[in-house]
Scaffold this motif. Sequence first.
Motif, PDB file in Angstrom:
ATOM      1  N   UNK A 144       1.180  -1.004  -0.238  1.00 44.53           N
ATOM      2  CA  UNK A 144       0.276  -0.047   0.040  1.00 44.53           C
ATOM      3  C   UNK A 144       0.884   1.091   0.304  1.00 44.53           C
ATOM      4  N   UNK A 145       0.355   2.157  -0.736  1.00 42.41           N
ATOM      5  CA  UNK A 145       1.302   3.459  -1.147  1.00 42.41           C
ATOM      6  C   UNK A 145       1.048   3.856  -0.127  1.00 42.41           C
ATOM      7  N   UNK A 146       1.685   4.725   0.879  1.00 39.08           N
ATOM      8  CA  UNK A 146       1.278   5.692   2.072  1.00 39.08           C
ATOM      9  C   UNK A 146       1.742   7.464   1.084  1.00 39.08           C
ATOM     10  N   UNK A 147       1.105   7.981   1.933  1.00 41.85           N
ATOM     11  CA  UNK A 147       1.143   9.672   1.586  1.00 41.85           C
ATOM     12  C   UNK A 147       2.250  10.180   1.509  1.00 41.85           C
ATOM     13  N   UNK A 148       3.507   9.691   2.916  1.00 33.24           N
ATOM     14  CA  UNK A 148       4.503   9.707   2.820  1.00 33.24           C
ATOM     15  C   UNK A 148       5.505   9.474   1.331  1.00 33.24           C
ATOM     16  N   UNK A 149       4.980   7.854   0.595  1.00 30.55           N
ATOM     17  CA  UNK A 149       6.066   7.815  -0.570  1.00 30.55           C
ATOM     18  C   UNK A 149       5.345   8.561  -1.773  1.00 30.55           C
ATOM     19  N   UNK A 150       3.543   8.890  -1.909  1.00 29.82           N
ATOM     20  CA  UNK A 150       3.330   9.831  -2.672  1.00 29.82           C
ATOM     21  C   UNK A 150       4.300  11.052  -2.977  1.00 29.82           C
ATOM     22  N   UNK A 151       4.235  11.947  -1.413  1.00 33.69           N
ATOM     23  CA  UNK A 151       5.313  13.228  -1.493  1.00 33.69           C
ATOM     24  C   UNK A 151       6.417  13.037  -2.002  1.00 33.69           C
ATOM     25  N   UNK A 152       7.025  11.451  -1.792  1.00 34.92           N
ATOM     26  CA  UNK A 152       8.493  11.364  -2.512  1.00 34.92           C
ATOM     27  C   UNK A 152       8.317  11.171  -4.115  1.00 34.92           C
ATOM     28  N   UNK A 153       7.545  10.724  -4.457  1.00 35.17           N
ATOM     29  CA  UNK A 153       7.532  10.564  -5.671  1.00 35.17           C
ATOM     30  C   UNK A 153       6.847  11.815  -6.250  1.00 35.17           C
ATOM     31  N   UNK A 154       6.025  12.945  -6.042  1.00 35.71           N
ATOM     32  CA  UNK A 154       5.804  13.666  -6.346  1.00 35.71           C
ATOM     33  C   UNK A 154       6.858  14.671  -6.940  1.00 35.71           C
ATOM     34  N   UNK A 155       7.975  15.215  -5.493  1.00 35.38           N
ATOM     35  CA  UNK A 155       9.333  15.619  -5.271  1.00 35.38           C
ATOM     36  C   UNK A 155      10.008  15.557  -6.029  1.00 35.38           C
ATOM     37  N   UNK A 156      10.503  14.080  -6.077  1.00 36.13           N
ATOM     38  CA  UNK A 156      11.229  13.566  -7.389  1.00 36.13           C
ATOM     39  C   UNK A 156      10.787  13.966  -9.157  1.00 36.13           C
ATOM     40  N   UNK A 157       9.485  13.693  -9.304  1.00 35.63           N
ATOM     41  CA  UNK A 157       8.861  14.296 -11.234  1.00 35.63           C
ATOM     42  C   UNK A 157       9.322  15.943 -11.133  1.00 35.63           C
ATOM     43  N   UNK A 158       8.620  16.709  -9.485  1.00 33.38           N
ATOM     44  CA  UNK A 158       9.043  18.266  -9.962  1.00 33.38           C
ATOM     45  C   UNK A 158      10.778  18.269 -10.104  1.00 33.38           C
ATOM     46  N   UNK A 159      11.485  17.896  -9.605  1.00 36.83           N
ATOM     47  CA  UNK A 159      13.231  17.845  -9.646  1.00 36.83           C
ATOM     48  C   UNK A 159      13.022  17.720 -10.746  1.00 36.83           C
ATOM     49  N   UNK A 160      12.722  16.596 -11.145  1.00 37.38           N
ATOM     50  CA  UNK A 160      13.257  15.870 -13.041  1.00 37.38           C
ATOM     51  C   UNK A 160      12.603  16.701 -13.669  1.00 37.38           C
ATOM     52  N   UNK A 161      11.387  17.647 -13.447  1.00 34.09           N
ATOM     53  CA  UNK A 161      10.993  18.487 -14.314  1.00 34.09           C
ATOM     54  C   UNK A 161      11.263  20.024 -14.819  1.00 34.09           C
ATOM     55  N   UNK A 162      11.799  20.133 -13.158  1.00 32.65           N
ATOM     56  CA  UNK A 162      13.139  21.292 -12.863  1.00 32.65           C
ATOM     57  C   UNK A 162      14.179  21.194 -13.881  1.00 32.65           C
TER      58      UNK A 162
END
Length: 259
Positions: free
Chosen positions: A1-19
């Motif tokens: 099960x994906x936790x909210x913390x895991x979602x935040x880490x994934x979102x941070x990685x996506x934003x950094x890659x897009x940046x």
Amino acid sequence: MVTFKDQLYAWRGVIFALFLRELQSKFNDKFGLGWAFLEPFVFILALSFFRSLLSPGDVHSVPLFIFMMIGLMGLQSLTTCLQSVSTSIRRNKPLYAFRQVQPLSAVLTAGFLEFFIKVVVVGLIAVALYLMGEDFAIHDPLLLIFLFLMLWAFSISIGLIFGIAAAFVPEVDKIKSMLTRPLMFISCVFFSLQDLPEKFWPYLTWNPLVHFNELARYACFESYGHKGVSLSFIIEVTVVFVFLSLAMYHITWKRVLSR
């Protein structure tokens, strides 16, 4: 099960890659970040020269170059962020095939990139002012930082609204271009609100950028004053547009992906 913390880490990685992707595509020429500094600096110098021909000397106790710098940096912060954010949804459309990448990630990345660029440019201009002997003490640095953050949030909100609208009606981009062109002349960039009779102020003070520019000058020079402008108006307008843009995104983002 994906936790909210895991979602935040994934979102941070996506934003950094897009940046990193946006940064590379934006500064892929020989000048790089130097052009982001040279363009506004030369523009400020040119406009300051023409403004000095009309009325040489300080503008209501503010040195002419600094007066023009504050106005132009406010205008460019709005227009460049608006343009970058409003086109970010369309530019990153191929990446939406990955479920981790959502339009909001592209919007925030474009906004953060413009924020980062403007901070660097302001720092470089401050160094240039020091070398030119135009050193001065900022009256209220916290107010100046707060105004910059409010302008950044306001610009991203407006850009998000235009980006969503353009996904359904592409002609909105032309309307956006028409609306941003007169901002140079109605946003107290080239002149001060105090230069005009008070009976004309209501025709300009509906524009939030007038309040941003005039209060930013007051934050740097207490003697400039803040008559005719209001910090509460800036906060209210920014909150309204942030709420409106997020509401529009929440309602339409799935349909935006299918356009």
